[in-house]
Scaffold this motif. Structure first.
Motif, mmCIF file in Angstrom:
data_model
loop_
_atom_site.group_PDB
_atom_site.id
_atom_site.type_symbol
_atom_site.label_atom_id
_atom_site.label_comp_id
_atom_site.label_asym_id
_atom_site.label_seq_id
_atom_site.Cartn_x
_atom_site.Cartn_y
_atom_site.Cartn_z
ATOM 1 N N LEU A 48 0.791 -1.212 0.000
ATOM 2 C CA LEU A 48 0.000 0.000 0.000
ATOM 3 C C LEU A 48 0.827 1.267 0.000
ATOM 4 O O LEU A 48 0.288 2.361 -0.053
ATOM 5 C CB LEU A 48 -0.924 0.020 1.224
ATOM 6 C CG LEU A 48 -1.724 -1.253 1.432
ATOM 7 C CD1 LEU A 48 -2.684 -1.074 2.588
ATOM 8 C CD2 LEU A 48 -2.482 -1.617 0.176
ATOM 9 N N ARG A 49 2.121 1.172 0.096
ATOM 10 C CA ARG A 49 2.951 2.367 0.126
ATOM 11 C C ARG A 49 3.647 2.531 -1.222
ATOM 12 O O ARG A 49 3.863 1.564 -1.943
ATOM 13 C CB ARG A 49 3.984 2.279 1.246
ATOM 14 C CG ARG A 49 4.990 1.155 1.070
ATOM 15 C CD ARG A 49 5.885 1.024 2.284
ATOM 16 N NE ARG A 49 6.902 -0.005 2.086
ATOM 17 C CZ ARG A 49 7.735 -0.392 3.042
ATOM 18 N NH1 ARG A 49 7.676 0.137 4.223
ATOM 19 N NH2 ARG A 49 8.636 -1.324 2.779
ATOM 20 N N PHE A 50 4.021 3.740 -1.556
ATOM 21 C CA PHE A 50 4.759 3.971 -2.789
ATOM 22 C C PHE A 50 6.236 4.012 -2.447
ATOM 23 O O PHE A 50 6.719 4.930 -1.802
ATOM 24 C CB PHE A 50 4.351 5.279 -3.455
ATOM 25 C CG PHE A 50 5.024 5.468 -4.779
ATOM 26 C CD1 PHE A 50 6.203 6.188 -4.878
ATOM 27 C CD2 PHE A 50 4.488 4.904 -5.915
ATOM 28 C CE1 PHE A 50 6.836 6.345 -6.105
ATOM 29 C CE2 PHE A 50 5.124 5.060 -7.143
ATOM 30 C CZ PHE A 50 6.284 5.779 -7.244
ATOM 31 N N LEU A 69 -3.405 -3.422 -7.405
ATOM 32 C CA LEU A 69 -2.603 -2.419 -6.706
ATOM 33 C C LEU A 69 -1.252 -2.195 -7.373
ATOM 34 O O LEU A 69 -0.558 -1.219 -7.072
ATOM 35 C CB LEU A 69 -2.382 -2.844 -5.250
ATOM 36 C CG LEU A 69 -3.615 -2.809 -4.352
ATOM 37 C CD1 LEU A 69 -3.287 -3.365 -2.982
ATOM 38 C CD2 LEU A 69 -4.172 -1.405 -4.241
ATOM 39 N N LEU A 72 -0.422 1.229 -8.743
ATOM 40 C CA LEU A 72 0.045 2.303 -7.869
ATOM 41 C C LEU A 72 1.560 2.434 -7.870
ATOM 42 O O LEU A 72 2.098 3.453 -7.435
ATOM 43 C CB LEU A 72 -0.436 2.068 -6.434
ATOM 44 C CG LEU A 72 -1.952 1.978 -6.243
ATOM 45 C CD1 LEU A 72 -2.276 1.762 -4.772
ATOM 46 C CD2 LEU A 72 -2.653 3.213 -6.787
ATOM 47 N N GLN A 73 2.251 1.403 -8.353
ATOM 48 C CA GLN A 73 3.710 1.422 -8.375
ATOM 49 C C GLN A 73 4.275 1.978 -9.684
ATOM 50 O O GLN A 73 5.485 2.051 -9.845
ATOM 51 C CB GLN A 73 4.246 -0.004 -8.163
ATOM 52 C CG GLN A 73 4.017 -0.545 -6.765
ATOM 53 C CD GLN A 73 4.890 0.151 -5.733
ATOM 54 O OE1 GLN A 73 5.964 0.639 -6.057
ATOM 55 N NE2 GLN A 73 4.433 0.198 -4.491
ATOM 56 N N HIS A 79 -0.165 7.112 -8.150
ATOM 57 C CA HIS A 79 -0.266 6.764 -6.742
ATOM 58 C C HIS A 79 -1.004 7.845 -5.966
ATOM 59 O O HIS A 79 -1.900 7.569 -5.162
ATOM 60 C CB HIS A 79 1.121 6.543 -6.146
ATOM 61 C CG HIS A 79 1.106 6.121 -4.716
ATOM 62 N ND1 HIS A 79 1.051 7.027 -3.676
ATOM 63 C CD2 HIS A 79 1.108 4.886 -4.146
ATOM 64 C CE1 HIS A 79 1.041 6.372 -2.527
ATOM 65 N NE2 HIS A 79 1.070 5.081 -2.786
ATOM 66 N N HIS A 83 -4.512 6.096 -4.792
ATOM 67 C CA HIS A 83 -4.240 5.121 -3.737
ATOM 68 C C HIS A 83 -5.372 5.014 -2.716
ATOM 69 O O HIS A 83 -5.698 3.920 -2.260
ATOM 70 C CB HIS A 83 -2.902 5.407 -3.051
ATOM 71 C CG HIS A 83 -2.889 6.594 -2.154
ATOM 72 N ND1 HIS A 83 -2.774 7.882 -2.613
ATOM 73 C CD2 HIS A 83 -2.975 6.689 -0.804
ATOM 74 C CE1 HIS A 83 -2.786 8.714 -1.592
ATOM 75 N NE2 HIS A 83 -2.914 8.024 -0.478
ATOM 76 N N LYS A 115 -4.272 6.236 5.022
ATOM 77 C CA LYS A 115 -4.325 4.975 4.294
ATOM 78 C C LYS A 115 -5.080 3.908 5.089
ATOM 79 O O LYS A 115 -5.898 3.167 4.536
ATOM 80 C CB LYS A 115 -2.913 4.494 3.967
ATOM 81 C CG LYS A 115 -2.230 5.297 2.870
ATOM 82 C CD LYS A 115 -0.869 4.711 2.533
ATOM 83 C CE LYS A 115 -0.222 5.466 1.377
ATOM 84 N NZ LYS A 115 1.094 4.899 1.007
#
Length: 287
Positions: A48-50, A69, A72-73, A79, A83, A115
């Protein structure tokens, strides 16, 4: 004059079209079988993080619901734009250990409050013994975490090892009563969650599954009377026991309109139209 028109790509589309594409992509139907769960890396924290140094493509969390997901990368703009929407539409599948609040807190620690608050759909697959945490340590909050505000939580119970022995039938009956008690005590004060769905997935046979559901409804009726603040819905009797399910709607006001039966109505339905007499048992609503 030379044609200087540039070919269209995702980032050159109008914002409303990009949002429509994001919505179509992330609203992924969770119809595939549940995967196995390696202890690390953790989809809830890592995917969930970039972080371009830890690409999501290189993890072992390629579950059907989290595959979208990957988008998102691709770049920071996507993102930033997508996100929170992605988190709100993605179902994350969690293993047994995360039923305990301290484990959930540690594994979700890398997530910002925004988030974590965006996550709306979780599925927990856990041994019945670990589900005791629901009413013993959640303290009325899903996973004991004040930052979660869920639309749905799906629980898939798993039987203990003794269910494969000669005492399997006795063990299953005991576990069904344990689960009915755990769920009833949990639902009495559970907040910040709209719907809890419990799926059999081959855990119990049809008879034991019905005992579990009847026991839960009966306990909440005994506790809260005709209307205890939750509504009930369950799969039909003719469906395969492995795919049996029931839902408990916990939301207030419009969240529950037209969904399921009030507990008094459900007790009458399960008892064949008659309200059970005082002193009847939970499993069969009879002496």
């Amino acid at each position: 004059m030379a044609d200087t028109t540039q070919p269209a790509c995702l980032l050159t589309l109008p914002t409303e079209l990009r949002n429509a594409i994001y919505l179509y992509l992330f609203d992924f139907p969770p119809t595939s079988p549940l995967p196995s769960f390696p202890p690390q890396p953790d989809a809830l924290a890592l995917a969930l993080r970039f972080d371009t140094t830890t690409p999501y493509l290189h993890t072992n969390t390629n579950t059907p619901s989290t595959l979208p997901l990957r988008l998102l990368q691709t770049c920071r703009q996507i993102h930033a734009e997508a996100h929170l929407l992605a988190l709100s539409l993605t179902t994350f599948h969690l293993p047994t250990s995360t039923s305990h609040p301290e484990t959930f807190r540690l594994r979700s620690q890398p997530l910002s409050a925004a988030k974590l608050g965006a996550i709306k759909r979780l599925t927990l697959t856990a041994r019945i013994s670990h589900l005791r945490a629901l009413n013993e340590s959640w303290a009325g909050l899903p996973f004991g975490h004040a930052g979660l505000d869920l639309e749905s939580l799906t629980i898939i119970p798993r039987r203990p090892d003794c269910s494969t022995t000669a005492y399997a039938e006795v063990a299953d009956l005991s576990q069904s009563h344990t689960l009915a008690y755990i769920f009833a005590e949990t639902f009495k004060g559970l907040r910040k969650i709209r719907t809890v769905e419990v799926r059999n997935k081959g855990c119990f046979n049809d008879v034991v599954w019905r005992i579990l559901y009847r026991g839960l409804v009966f306990r909440l009726w005994k506790w809260g009377g005709e209307e205890c603040g939750v509504r009930f819905e369950c799969s039909g009797d003719g469906e395969d026991e492995r795919d049996a399910w029931f839902r408990v709607y916990l939301g207030d006001g419009e969240d529950r309109v037209g969904r399921g039966n009030e507990v008094g109505v459900e007790v009458r339905r399960l008892a064949g139209g008659e309200m059970p007499e005082p002193g009847t048992t939970a499993a069969g609503f009879g002496p």
